[in-house]
Design an enzyme around this catalytic site. Structure first.
Site, mmCIF file in Angstrom:
data_model
loop_
_atom_site.group_PDB
_atom_site.id
_atom_site.type_symbol
_atom_site.label_atom_id
_atom_site.label_comp_id
_atom_site.label_asym_id
_atom_site.label_seq_id
_atom_site.Cartn_x
_atom_site.Cartn_y
_atom_site.Cartn_z
ATOM 1 N N ASP A 1 9.609 -29.159 -39.564
ATOM 2 C CA ASP A 1 11.039 -28.547 -39.537
ATOM 3 C C ASP A 1 11.220 -28.083 -38.378
ATOM 4 O O ASP A 1 12.370 -28.259 -37.955
ATOM 5 C CB ASP A 1 10.967 -27.541 -40.679
ATOM 6 N N ASN B 1 19.909 -23.272 -39.323
ATOM 7 C CA ASN B 1 19.283 -22.505 -40.301
ATOM 8 C C ASN B 1 19.771 -21.022 -40.528
ATOM 9 O O ASN B 1 20.721 -20.761 -41.663
ATOM 10 C CB ASN B 1 17.521 -22.313 -40.223
#
Length: 254
Positions: free
Chosen positions: A41, A113
């Site tokens: 990620d 994010n």
């Protein structure tokens, strides 16, 4: 569809790169219509941030050779072309944080994010929180506070006991990190059209940093956070294991 291959520096990713290049054809990133990314990620976020900085936005099909791989597909060598052809696209609108530091420097950074404000010393931060130019919390005493997108709601936001937001919900999460006052405030779920503004009440005695995903700005005075609709990103997922399915499944993990 022409594709480029971008690879994290980990040994596992480099070994997988050799196998992929021996099996499939790839072109340089500037010539590609889409990107295949190998890593975890963190590497996926690096790839997406690079595209935002270069203003060269292309769909990305990631394969997990990291730890969690929430934004990635399963690593497999076989049937790559068929997987890409049948992949389900997801549009992700990043956040944009606009910072003014104590010294008066103005900095603007994207975040896929979350944007996090974090205390820099042992002393708690004291932060005024405004929502759409209205003061919602005159003083939040805390270790920090964050704004998360649906794609990032299962990352730092979830660890801070924030809500999981489904993709397509049109929402963002405003989540405190270890709040002391108001003691019972657990955050808010806001429309993604919301602008959130943070003002550090004592920035010299109680300094605060702002972090957009992995990039930090120290000693901030004010931070404004809003969704940036000018640069949507596209992630490609196998139909049987899509990002919205993963986000839904996280709500049932103890």
């Amino acid at each position: 569809m022409s594709r480029a291959l971008l690879v994290s520096p980990s040994p596992a990713a480099r070994a997988a790169e050799e196998r992929l290049r021996a099996t499939y054809e790839f072109v340089p990133p500037a010539e590609a219509e889409m990107i295949v990314a190998l890593g975890g990620d963190g590497y996926m976020l690096q790839v997406l941030h690079h595209m935002l900085e270069s203003r060269s936005i292309k769909p990305v099909f990631g394969m997990n050779l990291g730890t969690v791989g929430f934004l990635m597909n399963e690593w497999r060598l076989d049937r790559l072309e068929q997987r890409i052809a049948s992949a389900k696209p997801f549009k992700v609108n990043p956040l944009r944080m606009s910072v003014i530091t104590v010294e008066g420097e103005e900095i603007s950074l994207p975040a896929i994010n979350e944007v996090s404000l974090l205390r820099e010393t042992r002393q708690t931060a004291r932060i005024e929180v405004s929502v759409n130019d209205r003061v919602a919390l005159p003083e939040l005493v805390c270790d920090g506070v964050l704004v998360a997108t649906p794609a990032g709601s299962t990352a730092y936001n979830l660890s801070a006991h924030g809500p999981i937001l489904p993709l397509g919900s049109g929402l963002i999460a405003l989540t405190p990190i270890s709040p002391f006052r108001p003691r019972r405030w657990r955050g808010a779920i806001l429309p993604e059209s919301t602008k959130v503004r943070f003002r550090i009440l004592d920035p010299h005695k109680r300094p605060v940093s702002a972090v957009g995903d992995q990039r930090e700005v120290r000693d901030v005075a004010t931070v404004e956070v809003a969704i940036d609709r000018t640069t949507p990103l596209t992630l490609l997922f196998d139909p049987e294991h899509t990002l919205d399915d993963r986000i839904a499944a996280e709500q049932f993990i103890a």
